[in-house]
Every structure is written in structure tokens, then in C-alpha cells.
Design an enzyme around this catalytic site. Structure first.
Site, PDB file in Angstrom:
ATOM      1  N   LYS A  69      41.747  28.609  46.170  1.00  0.00           N
ATOM      2  CA  LYS A  69      40.310  28.656  45.859  1.00  0.00           C
ATOM      3  C   LYS A  69      39.957  30.011  45.262  1.00  0.00           C
ATOM      4  O   LYS A  69      40.016  31.038  45.934  1.00  0.00           O
ATOM      5  CB  LYS A  69      39.449  28.440  47.113  1.00  0.00           C
ATOM      6  N   GLU A  92      44.086  40.876  52.997  1.00  0.00           N
ATOM      7  CA  GLU A  92      43.967  42.087  52.167  1.00  0.00           C
ATOM      8  C   GLU A  92      42.472  42.338  52.036  1.00  0.00           C
ATOM      9  O   GLU A  92      41.775  41.591  51.357  1.00  0.00           O
ATOM     10  CB  GLU A  92      44.565  41.850  50.777  1.00  0.00           C
ATOM     11  N   CYS A 113      39.565  47.381  45.401  1.00  0.00           N
ATOM     12  CA  CYS A 113      39.628  47.630  46.844  1.00  0.00           C
ATOM     13  C   CYS A 113      40.235  48.987  47.178  1.00  0.00           C
ATOM     14  O   CYS A 113      39.842  49.639  48.128  1.00  0.00           O
ATOM     15  CB  CYS A 113      40.434  46.534  47.502  1.00  0.00           C
ATOM     16  N   GLU A 132      31.903  50.422  52.321  1.00  0.00           N
ATOM     17  CA  GLU A 132      32.489  50.082  51.019  1.00  0.00           C
ATOM     18  C   GLU A 132      31.369  49.688  50.053  1.00  0.00           C
ATOM     19  O   GLU A 132      30.633  48.728  50.304  1.00  0.00           O
ATOM     20  CB  GLU A 132      33.475  48.921  51.172  1.00  0.00           C
TER      21      GLU A 132
HETATM   22  P1  NAD Z   1      34.329  37.975  49.661  1.00  0.00           P
HETATM   23  O1  NAD Z   1      34.939  38.242  50.987  1.00  0.00           O
HETATM   24  O2  NAD Z   1      32.870  37.823  49.583  1.00  0.00           O
HETATM   25  O3  NAD Z   1      34.938  36.630  49.020  1.00  0.00           O
HETATM   26  C1  NAD Z   1      36.321  36.480  48.803  1.00  0.00           C
HETATM   27  C2  NAD Z   1      36.638  35.004  48.749  1.00  0.00           C
HETATM   28  O4  NAD Z   1      36.366  34.433  50.019  1.00  0.00           O
HETATM   29  C3  NAD Z   1      35.816  34.208  47.746  1.00  0.00           C
HETATM   30  O5  NAD Z   1      36.636  33.237  47.167  1.00  0.00           O
HETATM   31  C4  NAD Z   1      34.754  33.574  48.630  1.00  0.00           C
HETATM   32  O6  NAD Z   1      34.230  32.378  48.101  1.00  0.00           O
HETATM   33  C5  NAD Z   1      35.526  33.296  49.887  1.00  0.00           C
HETATM   34  N1  NAD Z   1      34.742  33.192  51.116  1.00  0.00           N
HETATM   35  C6  NAD Z   1      33.526  33.720  51.389  1.00  0.00           C
HETATM   36  N2  NAD Z   1      33.148  33.392  52.647  1.00  0.00           N
HETATM   37  C7  NAD Z   1      34.156  32.654  53.181  1.00  0.00           C
HETATM   38  C8  NAD Z   1      34.371  32.036  54.453  1.00  0.00           C
HETATM   39  N3  NAD Z   1      33.489  32.122  55.436  1.00  0.00           N
HETATM   40  N4  NAD Z   1      35.530  31.381  54.648  1.00  0.00           N
HETATM   41  C9  NAD Z   1      36.473  31.299  53.684  1.00  0.00           C
HETATM   42  N5  NAD Z   1      36.309  31.847  52.447  1.00  0.00           N
HETATM   43  C10 NAD Z   1      35.168  32.522  52.204  1.00  0.00           C
HETATM   44  O7  NAD Z   1      34.880  39.137  48.694  1.00  0.00           O
HETATM   45  P2  NAD Z   1      34.484  39.410  47.178  1.00  0.00           P
HETATM   46  O8  NAD Z   1      33.078  39.904  47.188  1.00  0.00           O
HETATM   47  O9  NAD Z   1      34.846  38.262  46.314  1.00  0.00           O
HETATM   48  O10 NAD Z   1      35.497  40.583  46.806  1.00  0.00           O
HETATM   49  C11 NAD Z   1      35.254  41.893  47.143  1.00  0.00           C
HETATM   50  C12 NAD Z   1      35.983  42.297  48.406  1.00  0.00           C
HETATM   51  O11 NAD Z   1      37.379  42.018  48.282  1.00  0.00           O
HETATM   52  C13 NAD Z   1      35.898  43.769  48.684  1.00  0.00           C
HETATM   53  O12 NAD Z   1      35.635  43.998  50.055  1.00  0.00           O
HETATM   54  C14 NAD Z   1      37.287  44.295  48.322  1.00  0.00           C
HETATM   55  O13 NAD Z   1      37.640  45.465  48.961  1.00  0.00           O
HETATM   56  C15 NAD Z   1      38.145  43.144  48.706  1.00  0.00           C
HETATM   57  N6  NAD Z   1      39.430  43.189  47.988  1.00  0.00           N
HETATM   58  C16 NAD Z   1      40.554  43.596  48.670  1.00  0.00           C
HETATM   59  C17 NAD Z   1      41.783  43.684  48.024  1.00  0.00           C
HETATM   60  C18 NAD Z   1      43.028  44.120  48.759  1.00  0.00           C
HETATM   61  O14 NAD Z   1      44.120  43.859  48.262  1.00  0.00           O
HETATM   62  N7  NAD Z   1      42.929  44.755  49.922  1.00  0.00           N
HETATM   63  C19 NAD Z   1      41.879  43.359  46.673  1.00  0.00           C
HETATM   64  C20 NAD Z   1      40.733  42.950  46.003  1.00  0.00           C
HETATM   65  C21 NAD Z   1      39.515  42.869  46.680  1.00  0.00           C
END
Ligand code: NAD
Length: 510
Positions: free
Chosen positions: A202, A278, A313, A414
Site C-alpha cells: 500500500k 522505519e 527521515c 520531527e
Molecule cells: P504516515 O505514518 O502518516 O503514513 C505512512 C503510511 O502509513 C501511509 O501509507 C499511510 O496511509 C499509512 N497509514 C497511516 N495510518 C495508518 C494506520 N493506522 N495503519 C496502517 N497504515 C497507516 O507517514 P508519512 O507522513 O507518509 O511519511 C512521513 C513519515 O515517515 C515521517 O515521520 C518520516 O520520518 C517517516 N519516514 C521514515 C523513514 C525511515 O526509513 N526511517 C523513511 C521515510 C519516511
């Protein structure tokens, strides 16, 4: 400015495929389940906009819970069928499939990079050279692993032979964020396929088109049996149904810490499936005044944060600078930020694209206001960019906050946007304490010419990656993943393979 930013040079790469993308985006995209493009059982549609100009890009159908069930059932059947097509694919053939996907990504590099930039707002050069290129590299790398992940011969006592075997873990739910959509999908798909698993992916609801295109390309190439990879689309509720599913064997997630914690609860409340996470970061970057090349250190620290409009991130968001060089560093950073050009991400002279969405932009602006209220000094930026056509998009000036205290909200939470906190320090002891004073532990950097200090400080920093004299090194051969609330487990290298397999110890009596 872009002459020193190697990501913005528009040479040696294919032109964007804007006309092609316009045509491709005309149809509402469907879900990919059991080897076919299918309509959702529900009637919800998400319309996605281009963050650089606010215009509609296209739309896709949202998966209903029944669709997730169908995708899981397809992945389950493809995995469980001992005589099924996926089990008949040899390790050598699996390697060929992964290599083929790697090649297809390069063949379609301009198309996918164009979709990525339209959807996400990052520079076309970033999408092309970083995201799609790395996605291809990751498939190529894991192609080499399909027949190289061995079991063990255990040195047990007594008249026994004990061996550990590694089996694929099963049906994997993979949930990815908006910031590196195609790349994060590749990080997850490639090792899972290499080890013989089946998948439901997804993408983020903000940036789904590049993954849809990848699935189309794989479908057209006819290289995977039905049910091995499935694509469901939609927001968090779709991901939530995946993570709570009793027939899913594993969840791999990249995204925010808050959602990561929810996934752990979902696992506990369902079938206790393993969860790889991650998550977010607030990474420190320490600049000692004995850094071997101060100018280069400042430039790298700047670009390591502001490329990909700082939606990364592992960005070095807290720059700790030794007091005797503090003013000089702040001035140079401000100069760089002030000369940064924001605008159309397809324009080769642009340095920084648009934040992914209005919601993210407003969130970042909220943090900027909080920094001002708590007494940090705006040395550059500090506002939305409303000049000319940028007013139609979600642009934020690269912001340098000076005189930041490590306890301020902007230094602890963050922000996930183009905001740098520059914090002065006097001693090594003090800076290590401040650097580690965060709930996160994704990455950390330090710059010094004193190798004893480099070893000492690198050892003390609480982070999954520590970069000495060059912040931000990434290679699929080196593990990536965070400590503390930045995640569980590692991706890349052999580490991803461990997370997509389950170990079994088998004992034979002599
Ligand atoms: P997010 O957590 O809002 O969403 C990530 C994914 O999770 C999306 O596909 C979203 O639809 C889904 N999601 C949201 N709520 C959910 C739930 N309750 N259950 C299952 N899936 C759900 O993150 P974002 O805003 O898309 O991305 C930014 C974040 O990602 C930042 O915190 C960043 O640090 C992190 N990030 C981490 C890494 C790493 O490798 N550590 C890499 C890239 C991004």
C-alpha cells in the site's frame, strides 16, 4: 545556487514525459489483485493534486475492507500452494525476475520520475537520479541474494545434528510513506520477493501513482504468477485493515512513529505478526571547529537537509556548531538558503520543489511559528514562498533558525520540512548529551579532524547510522534503520533478508 547542488544539474538524463503522464493520468486507477486490475468493492475515489501548482493530477479507487481481504486471500493462496506457480519458480528464475524489474525501472525511468514529481513535488532530477535509480539498484542487488542466504549448522552438544533453515515468512503487508514512494516500495518488494514471499503493498494516499505504474509495468512483462504481488490503494484505514489482518504474516512499515506504534498494537491485538518499523528522526549533526574542510562541511550539512525539500527521515535537522565558529556557520548557511530558488520542480534551474501537501505545509509553518514564539532567531526563510506562481503551490523558504535551545519544540519534534535548527555548544561532553537528548535515534553526523574524537563521539551517539566527515551516505549494501523511537530492525543488505524469513532449528539424532 544550483551549480553546487549536483542533484539539480539537468544533464545526461531523459526529459520528463509530461505529455505521456497527462494521458496516462486521465483514467481512474484500479487495484491490482491476483494478477488483474480490478474495481474496488467500495465507491470511494481519491483525487490527487500536484503540490507545485494545486492542479489535479488524477485519481484512484480506494480499497474497501473486502478488497484487502481479496488481496490477502490471493497472496495467501499464491504462498500456500505447495504445487503452485510461485513455488515452481526456482531461485535462479527469481533472480532473473528481480533483474528484469530492475531493468524495467530504468527503461521507464523518465515516466516514473515524472509521475513522482507531479505527485510529490520534489525536483524531477531528484526523482530521476535518486528515487527511480535507487529503486532499480535495489532490485538488482537483491537479485544477487536469492541463492546466497544460507542456514546454519548449530554446534550443539550430544549425538545430534542440529541445523537452522530459513523459510520465507509468508504473506507480507508493506506500507510506505509519501516521501520516497517508488524507492521505499523497492526497499520492501525486492528483498521480500528474493526470499520467496508474497505481498500486498500500500503506497501513501498522497503519492500512489509511481507504484501503480510499477505494477502495470510488471504486469505487462508477465513475469510473476498471479497473487504474488498485490496493490491496494487508499489512506490509513486501508493500512490498518492490513495490519490487523489474521492472515497476514508480517508487516513492514516506513512512516511516522505514531502510526508505527499503532501497528505494534494492531499486531498484538491480532495474530502477533512480526512488525518491521522505519520511523521518524530528529538527527543531530555536530560540527567541531577542527573539521578538516569547514566550507565543505557546511555545504554538505545544508544539502543533506534541504534536498528533497527536507522531507527525509534521516535529515540532519539539528546542527550543533562549536561556539568559536558559530556566527560564521550561521551566516554561510543563511547565505545559501537565501540564494535557493524555489519553483517548478521540472525547471532545471530550481533548487527546491513543493512540500507534498497543503496539510504538510501548514504543519511545517506551525513549527516555524512555534520556533519564533519560543525565541529562536530566523537567520533565513521562516515563511511560505508566495512569489509569482509559487503562491499556487506549497512552497516554504529554506529556514535557518539560529540561537536554538535543544529543549525547544522545533529541536525536539520531527518537522519533516525545510527547517534547520542551529545550536551552539562549547564542549564535546555537552554536545554528545544534547545530541542524544531526543526520543529518536535514526542517524547522526560529526565533523572533526581529530580521529580519536571521531571514534569516541561516534561510539557515544545513539543512532542507527553515524556519518563521520560526510553526512548522508546510503548504499543498499549497508544496513539502514533506527534506534530508540526511530524504529525496529534494519533494512538493506543481509538485514532485510533476515526480516523476510523465519528460522527453524531441525534436530537429527544420530
Ligand atoms: P504516515 O505514518 O502518516 O503514513 C505512512 C503510511 O502509513 C501511509 O501509507 C499511510 O496511509 C499509512 N497509514 C497511516 N495510518 C495508518 C494506520 N493506522 N495503519 C496502517 N497504515 C497507516 O507517514 P508519512 O507522513 O507518509 O511519511 C512521513 C513519515 O515517515 C515521517 O515521520 C518520516 O520520518 C517517516 N519516514 C521514515 C523513514 C525511515 O526509513 N526511517 C523513511 C521515510 C519516511
Amino acid at each position: 545556487m544550483n551549480q553546487t547542488n549536483d542533484r539539480a544539474i539537468f544533464e545526461g538524463i531523459d526529459q520528463p514525459k509530461l505529455e505521456w503522464a497527462k494521458e496516462w493520468l486521465l483514467s481512474t486507477k484500479k487495484l491490482y489483485i491476483n494478477g488483474q486490475w480490478v474495481d474496488s468493492a467500495g465507491d470511494e475515489i481519491i483525487t490527487s493534486t500536484n503540490p507545485a501548482n494545486g492542479l489535479i493530477n488524477g485519481s484512484f479507487q480506494v480499497a474497501a475492507p473486502e478488497d484487502v481481504d481479496r488481496a490477502v486471500a490471493a497472496a495467501r493462496a499464491a504462498f500456500d500452494d505447495e504445487n503452485g506457480a510461485w513455488r515452481q519458480v526456482t531461485r535462479k528464475e527469481r533472480a532473473k525476475i528481480l533483474r528484469k524489474i530492475s531493468a524495467l525501472l530504468l527503461e521507464h525511468q523518465a515516466e516514473i520520475a515524472t509521475l513522482e514529481t507531479l505527485d510529490n513535488g520534489k525536483l524531477y532530477t531528484e526523482s530521476y537520479k535518486d528515487d527511480v535509480q535507487e529503486a532499480s539498484d535495489v532490485f538488482e542487488y537483491y537479485a544477487g541474494w536469492t541463492d546466497k542466504y544460507y542456514g546454519e549448522n548449530n554446534p550443539v552438544e550430544g549425538n545430534f545434528l542440529s541445523v537452522t533453515t530459513r523459510d520465507p515468512i509468508g504473506v507480507c503487508a508493506q506500507i510506505v510513506p509519501f516521501n520516497f514512494p517508488i524507492d521505499m516500495a523497492a526497499w520492501k518488494l525486492a528483498p521480500a520477493l528474493a526470499m520467496g514471499n508474497t505481498i500486498i503493498l500500500k503506497p501513501s494516499e498522497e503519492t500512489s501513482f509511481s507504484a501503480i505504474r510499477l505494477f502495470e509495468i510488471i504486469h505487462e512483462a508477465n513475469i510473476l504468477p498471479p497473487g504474488v504481488i498485490n496493490l491496494v490503494l487508499g489512506a490509513g484505514s486501508v493500512g490498518s485493515h492490513m495490519s490487523r489482518h489474521m492472515n497476514v504474516d508480517k508487516v513492514t512499515f516506513t512512516g511516522s512513529t505514531a502510526v508505527g506504534k499503532q501497528l505494534v498494537r494492531d499486531s498484538a491485538d491480532s495474530n502477533l505478526k512480526p512488525v518491521s518499523l522505519e520511523l521518524g528522526g530528529k538527527s543531530p549533526n555536530i560540527l567541531f571547529s577542527d573539521a578538516p574542510n569547514l566550507d565543505a562541511a557546511i555545504e554538505r550539512s545544508f544539502y543533506a537537509l534541504f534536498t528533497h525539500k527536507a522531507e527525509k527521515c534521516s535529515s540532519p535537522t539539528r546542527l550543533f556548531v562549536q561556539r568559536d565558529i558559530y556566527d560564521q556557520v550561521v551566516n554561510r548557511l543563511a547565505e545559501m538558503a537565501n540564494s535557493y530558488k524555489l519553483g517548478d520542480p521540472f525547471d532545471p534551474t530550481t533548487d527546491q520543489g513543493a512540500q507534498v501537501s497543503k496539510k504538510q505545509m501548514e504543519r511545517i509553518l506551525g513549527y516555524i511559528e512555534s520556533g519564533k514564539e519560543q525565541g529562536a532567531r530566523v537567520a533565513a526563510g521562516g515563511e511560505r514562498d508566495l512569489t509569482g506562481a509559487n503562491a499556487n503551490g506549497y512552497f516554504i523558504r529554506p529556514t535557518i533558525f539560529a540561537d536554538v535551545h535543544n529543549k525547544m519544540k522545533i529541536a525536539q519534534e520531527e518537522i519533516f520540512g525545510p527547517v534547520l535548527c542551529v545550536i551552539p555548544f562549547d564542549s564535546e561532553e555537552e554536545v554528545v548529551e544534547m545530541a542524544n537528548d531526543t526520543i529518536y535515534g535514526l542517524a547522526a553526523g560529526l565533523w572533526t579532524g581529530d580521529m580519536s574524537r571521531a571514534h569516541r563521539v561516534a561510539n557515544k551517539l545513539q543512532a542507527g547510522q553515524v556519518f563521520v566527515n560526510r553526512y548522508g551516505c546510503y548504499d543498499v549494501a549497508s544496513p539502514f534503520g533506527g534506534w530508540k523511537q526511530s524504529g525496529w530492525g534494519k533494512e538493506f543488505a543481509i538485514h532485510s533478508l533476515a526480516s523476510y524469513t523465519k528460522a527453524k532449528a531441525i534436530w537429527f539424532a544420530y
